[in-house]
Design a protein around this motif. Structure first.
Motif, short mmCIF file in Angstrom:
data_model
loop_
_atom_site.label_atom_id
_atom_site.label_comp_id
_atom_site.label_asym_id
_atom_site.label_seq_id
_atom_site.Cartn_x
_atom_site.Cartn_y
_atom_site.Cartn_z
N ILE A 167 -19.65 -3.51 19.05
CA ILE A 167 -19.03 -3.66 20.37
C ILE A 167 -20.02 -4.32 21.35
CG2 ILE A 167 -18.37 -2.30 22.40
CD1 ILE A 167 -16.10 -2.63 20.42
N VAL A 168 -21.28 -3.89 21.30
CA VAL A 168 -22.28 -4.48 22.20
C VAL A 168 -22.35 -5.99 21.96
CG1 VAL A 168 -24.73 -4.56 22.78
CG2 VAL A 168 -23.62 -2.36 22.41
N GLY A 169 -22.33 -6.39 20.69
CA GLY A 169 -22.35 -7.82 20.37
C GLY A 169 -21.14 -8.54 20.94
N LEU A 170 -19.98 -7.91 20.85
CA LEU A 170 -18.75 -8.55 21.36
C LEU A 170 -18.77 -8.63 22.89
CD1 LEU A 170 -16.13 -6.89 18.97
CD2 LEU A 170 -16.91 -9.26 18.94
N VAL A 171 -19.33 -7.60 23.52
CA VAL A 171 -19.42 -7.62 24.98
C VAL A 171 -20.37 -8.73 25.42
CG1 VAL A 171 -20.24 -6.32 27.00
CG2 VAL A 171 -18.84 -5.18 25.27
N GLU A 172 -21.48 -8.86 24.70
CA GLU A 172 -22.43 -9.94 25.03
C GLU A 172 -21.78 -11.30 24.82
OE1 GLU A 172 -26.54 -7.56 23.82
OE2 GLU A 172 -25.62 -8.95 22.42
N PRO B 14 -25.18 -6.88 29.88
CA PRO B 14 -25.38 -5.94 28.77
C PRO B 14 -24.76 -4.59 29.12
CG PRO B 14 -27.47 -6.92 29.45
CD PRO B 14 -26.42 -7.41 30.41
N PRO B 15 -23.99 -4.02 28.21
CA PRO B 15 -23.35 -2.75 28.51
C PRO B 15 -24.38 -1.63 28.61
CG PRO B 15 -22.97 -3.36 26.23
CD PRO B 15 -23.65 -4.53 26.88
N ILE C 252 -29.95 -1.08 24.45
CA ILE C 252 -29.31 -1.35 25.73
C ILE C 252 -29.67 -0.20 26.67
CG2 ILE C 252 -27.39 -2.76 24.84
CD1 ILE C 252 -25.63 -0.27 24.96
N PRO C 253 -29.51 -0.42 27.98
CA PRO C 253 -29.91 0.64 28.93
C PRO C 253 -29.06 1.89 28.75
CG PRO C 253 -29.43 -1.44 30.06
CD PRO C 253 -29.03 -1.64 28.65
N LEU C 254 -29.69 3.03 28.90
CA LEU C 254 -29.02 4.32 28.78
C LEU C 254 -28.54 4.75 30.16
CD1 LEU C 254 -28.58 6.72 26.72
CD2 LEU C 254 -30.71 7.66 27.63
N ILE C 255 -27.28 5.18 30.23
CA ILE C 255 -26.80 5.67 31.53
C ILE C 255 -26.41 7.14 31.47
CG2 ILE C 255 -24.40 4.92 31.23
CD1 ILE C 255 -24.41 4.26 34.25
N GLY C 256 -26.29 7.70 30.26
CA GLY C 256 -25.94 9.11 30.20
C GLY C 256 -26.12 9.72 28.84
N ARG D 107 -26.35 -8.23 15.78
CA ARG D 107 -25.74 -6.90 15.76
C ARG D 107 -24.71 -6.80 14.63
NH1 ARG D 107 -27.14 -3.96 20.09
NH2 ARG D 107 -28.02 -5.04 21.90
N SER D 108 -24.25 -5.58 14.43
CA SER D 108 -23.26 -5.32 13.38
C SER D 108 -22.11 -6.32 13.48
CB SER D 108 -22.73 -3.90 13.54
OG SER D 108 -21.72 -3.65 12.61
N GLY D 109 -21.74 -6.92 12.36
CA GLY D 109 -20.61 -7.85 12.35
C GLY D 109 -21.01 -9.29 12.57
#
Lengths: 274, 235
Positions: A162-167, A173-174, A203-207, B134-136
């Motif tokens: 998902i992080v890759g898709l968001v980028e 960065p999420p 990626i940055p931690l928010i919680g 990343r993955s994928g």
């Protein structure tokens, strides 16, 4: 006619890739915490066909119109907004239960977000699991993305995807929420630690939200734990809300709650490290 | 005056493990050497531009004026002298006294021989990826592949030549995909799901997959993929 001026709110999508990691619970609780801080918040359930957010908030019985009705023009936006029963400045746009993800397009989501951000300080979008149409709808109008994961290898793998898709969607960065961490299991080396997760996702931690039984009961009752001052998980969600507001909140120390059982074991000399 | 053929033999350009060497003859007068080097640079301008080479006096006695003249000529064409070498210890000592490096420190391992005139390195150029995969995600390259970033689990990297990852390999990497068992995989940390070199496959152990917390290199030894930590002091 309560809102005249453009509030120019932030659109934040909560997503995860993998299902069942706590996206909906996170959306409801972060939303409730922001609303409790006096912000006007709308939660959008983008999981069309698998409507859940209304249940977690205990608002299912109030639904008349849903998100598909809005984008298809069967009702006005205002008519689909359900006001929360506890917090006057928290609202929900429910998903349609009888339709599927194809009922809404990314363009329509963008348009919906544009309208909502004029009226609210925060627009939180609860993304469906997966990386297909539903996910693309959910991030179409987003300014920021929060990725929820559990300290499990499969959840982290999906979060990485998902992080890759968001980028790739050219969003910033999420930020990461590690949900359901069990300090005791981490201590024994049976669960990935927050550091393990961060090492891969970078990626940055928010919680960091501890595993907490009270979430299950609260969710079933339709009560966000973020409004329960005694809940550790609730505190974690309130901290996330504060960080979204730009506050520098330290992360809670991750110690196992000192339950009766552990205290007894320790008294008997089995307590191990404390 | 030397004829064409003898002139051709006067200065030799050699591609070696250490890179390009310009080897000077012993018994040829300096002006004709200078002229020849000039011709060589002219003829292969594209090859030499931006290059760095070793000036090899071999058995010729090093003379400071000659070095200066050559340096000026090479400088003008964007060629850098990395080191100046000589055959005998006395000559090397003399060069060192003048302040020149006499040999390259620690020659790189798998530098390919590059003959002047060859269009490019045998395996083609390297592809450069500056991001975490990343993955994928997957990346394929015909030649070598350099990744600045991690290769996460679920990501796939495939190259015809070597794969160098300036980061952690946790996913799957395939080097030498067209059957080159000489290809290597190097990374700051190798904790892969699977490594493939040519047709060979090595997978992570099912239990207790431990992470070699050091830079490492994977290569084929006796028909098996082996991973060795990269020790700087050894090289």
């Amino acid at each position: 006619m309560e809102e005249q001026q453009d509030r120019n709110g932030r659109v934040i999508t909560i997503t995860s890739g993998k299902g069942g990691v706590g996206k909906t619970t996170t959306t409801a609780n972060v939303g409730a915490a922001l609303a409790a801080r006096g912000k006007s918040v709308v939660l959008v359930d983008a999981d069309i066909g698998l409507r859940n957010l209304d249940i977690v908030l205990g608002l299912e019985n109030r639904i008349v119109y849903d998100i598909v009705d809005v984008v298809e023009g069967r009702c006005r936006l205002r008519q689909a907004l359900i006001r929360d029963k506890r917090l006057a400045n928290l609202a929900l746009i429910p998903a349609a239960q009888t339709r599927d993800k194809e009922a809404v397009s990314p363009d329509q989501m963008q348009e919906l977000c544009r309208e909502l951000r004029q009226q609210f300080d925060f627009v939180l979008i609860d993304s469906p699991a997966g990386i297909e149409r539903g996910f693309r709808n959910a991030i179409a109008g987003a300014d920021e993305v929060l990725v929820v994961t559990n300290p499990e290898v499969s959840a982290v793998r999906d979060a990485d995807r998902i992080v890759g898709l968001v980028e790739a969607a050219e969003l910033p960065p999420p930020r990461l929420i590690v949900n359901r961490i069990d300090p005791e299991l981490v201590r024994r080396g049976d669960m990935l630690s927050v550091e393990d997760v961060l090492e891969i996702l970078a990626i940055p931690l928010i919680g960091v939200v501890p595993a907490d039984e009270s979430i299950v009961t609260a969710t079933n009752r339709g009560e966000p734990v973020a409004l329960d001052p005694s809940s550790r998980a609730g505190q974690a969600f309130r901290d996330i809300a504060a960080r979204l507001l730009g506050e520098d909140v330290p992360f809670q120390p991750l110690e196992a709650p000192d339950g009766v059982w552990r205290r007894m074991l320790r008294a008997l000399g089995f307590g191990g490290r404390t | 005056m030397l004829d064409g053929e003898r002139l051709e033999a006067s200065v030799r350009v050699r591609g070696t493990q250490d890179g390009v060497r310009l080897v000077l003859p012993r018994d040829v007068a300096f002006p004709s050497i200078l002229a020849h080097v000039h011709d060589v640079l002219e003829a292969r301008a594209a090859f030499f531009r931006g290059a760095a080479l070793v000036l090899d006096f071999s058995e010729r006695e090093p003379v400071l004026e000659e070095i200066v003249a050559l340096q000026r000529l090479l400088d003008a064409r964007g060629v850098r002298i990395q080191a100046i070498s000589a055959e005998t210890p006395e000559h090397r000592e003399r060069l060192a006294r003048w302040g020149f490096r006499t040999e390259l420190a620690g020659s790189p391992r798998r530098l390919r021989l590059v003959e002047p005139g060859a269009e490019e390195a045998p395996d083609g150029s390297a592809t450069y990826v500056r991001r975490t995969l990343r993955s994928g995600m997957s990346v394929e390259a015909e030649g070598h592949l350099v990744v600045i970033g991690d290769v996460n689990p679920g990501a796939l990297v495939v190259a015809g030549g070597d794969v160098l990852v300036w980061g952690v390999v946790r996913g799957t990497v395939h080097a030498g995909r067209n059957g080159d068992t000489g290809a290597v995989i190097a990374a700051l940390r190798l904790a892969p799901m699977q490594l493939r070199i040519a047709q060979l496959v090595a997978r992570a152990p099912d239990r207790g997959a431990h992470l070699l917390d050091a830079p490492a290199l994977a290569r084929v030894v006796d028909g098996q993929i082996v991973i060795e930590p990269w020790r700087i002091e050894r090289r």
